[in-house]
Design a protein around this motif. Structure first.
Motif, PDB file in Angstrom:
ATOM      1  N   SER A 136     -15.678   6.377   3.038  1.00  0.00           N
ATOM      2  CA  SER A 136     -16.903   7.324   2.462  1.00  0.00           C
ATOM      3  C   SER A 136     -17.911   7.697   3.755  1.00  0.00           C
ATOM      4  O   SER A 136     -17.652   7.037   4.648  1.00  0.00           O
TER       5      SER A 136
ATOM      6  N   ASP B 220     -18.594  12.842   1.620  1.00  0.00           N
ATOM      7  CA  ASP B 220     -17.248  11.958   1.068  1.00  0.00           C
ATOM      8  C   ASP B 220     -16.612  13.366   0.838  1.00  0.00           C
ATOM      9  O   ASP B 220     -16.559  13.911   0.168  1.00  0.00           O
TER      10      ASP B 220
ATOM     11  N   GLY C 234     -15.313   8.330  -2.592  1.00  0.00           N
ATOM     12  CA  GLY C 234     -16.513   8.157  -2.663  1.00  0.00           C
ATOM     13  C   GLY C 234     -17.246   8.758  -4.011  1.00  0.00           C
ATOM     14  O   GLY C 234     -16.537   8.592  -4.958  1.00  0.00           O
TER      15      GLY C 234
END
Length: 301
Positions: free
Chosen positions: A46, A66, A71
């Protein structure tokens, strides 16, 4: 540098940016104007892969999404693949009114960085490939699932696991050899952010279906072949001394690197000592090297 000064320099915040299929979560550090760097994380990571790099770039506009399927962008609908990620990144830059950036990709993010540079060369000041981006040394005829298992191994298996609490997830990672010397508050924040769902059924946020789609494109598609044939912008490869499990040989074996540099003339190379595939980005010593390479490619202010 004390904590207050570091916070002032980095000024971390997040923003949700509309892209195809929904909103993409973007981590931001630094000012809202000036020279920019676009940081692209790895296959199951992420934007919180990058705090060590961001804090070493004071005064630089740091943008770290992300990627879709990871994420807080894991709810995005629509196809993945390297070109789709490149399109998303262009949309993020448009939304933030960023014309150009130094583009840095780690692991799978390095493959995305190359494709972005090929499709949007006018938006790139330089490309930094962090232990990724060049073809991996895989057996001929290997299937997509076999490639995932060969390269990622336990990393892919982890996506099917469930965890009772954030702390149990941290304990799971404490046993991982990659972070034996590099367990930090930044890593703990990264791990907590990775989880979605509710206790006691927390799970890693990365979609296995998206990971598989990306891996097929990365290993059998034409986007990387085309991007490497062109290398439209100055590009440098940073390689870690050790692999995903802190082992030797690394993902890019030191004995194989000269052949890669011959195959792709014009590609620069920096060997990063005393780091593995994870800590080349997620440790102070690895981030020191990445930030130094980025600063060399930033346009003059």
């Amino acid at each position: 540098m004390d904590g207050a000064m570091t916070e002032t320099l980095t000024h971390y915040r997040t923003l949700d940016v509309p892209v195809e299929g929904g909103d993409m979560r973007v981590g931001l550090w630094g000012p809202d104007a000036g020279p920019a760097v676009l940081l692209i994380h790895g296959v199951t990571a992420s934007h919180l892969s990058w705090p060590f790099v961001a804090e070493r770039l004071p005064g630089v506009r740091v943008i770290a999404p992300d990627l879709r399927g990871r994420g807080r962008s894991n709810g995005l609908t629509g196809p993945a693949g390297l070109a789709a990620h490149a399109r998303d990144l262009a949309d993020v830059m448009d939304a933030l009114e960023v014309e150009r950036a130094v583009v840095v990709g780690h692991s799978m993010g390095a493959f995305v960085a190359l494709v972005f540079g090929d499709l949007h060369p006018d938006r790139v000041d330089g490309i930094v490939l962090v232990d990724g981006g060049l073809p991996l040394d895989l057996p001929a005829g290997i299937s997509a699932d076999e490639a995932i298992r060969t390269v990622l191994g336990p990393t892919a298996d982890r996506l099917a696991l469930r965890f009772a609490s954030v702390e149990s997830y941290r304990e799971f990672w404490r046993a991982h050899p990659a972070f034996a010397r590099d367990w930090t508050p930044e890593l703990e924040a990264y791990l907590a952010y990775d989880l979605v769902g509710e206790e006691p059924e927390l799970r890693p946020s990365t979609s296995y279906a998206t990971l598989e789609e990306d891996s097929i494109d990365q290993n059998t598609g034409t986007a990387i072949v085309d991007a490497l044939a062109h290398l439209r912008r100055p590009t440098v490869l940073l390689t870690a001394e050790r692999g995903l499990l802190d082992q030797v040989p690394a993902l890019y074996d030191a004995e194989r690197v000269p052949e890669l540099l011959t195959r792709y003339p014009g590609l620069g190379h920096v060997a990063v000592e005393d780091v593995n595939h994870y800590t080349i980005a997620m440790s102070p010593r690895g981030a020191d090297v990445i930030a130094s390479v980025v600063r060399e490619r930033l346009p003059a202010r």
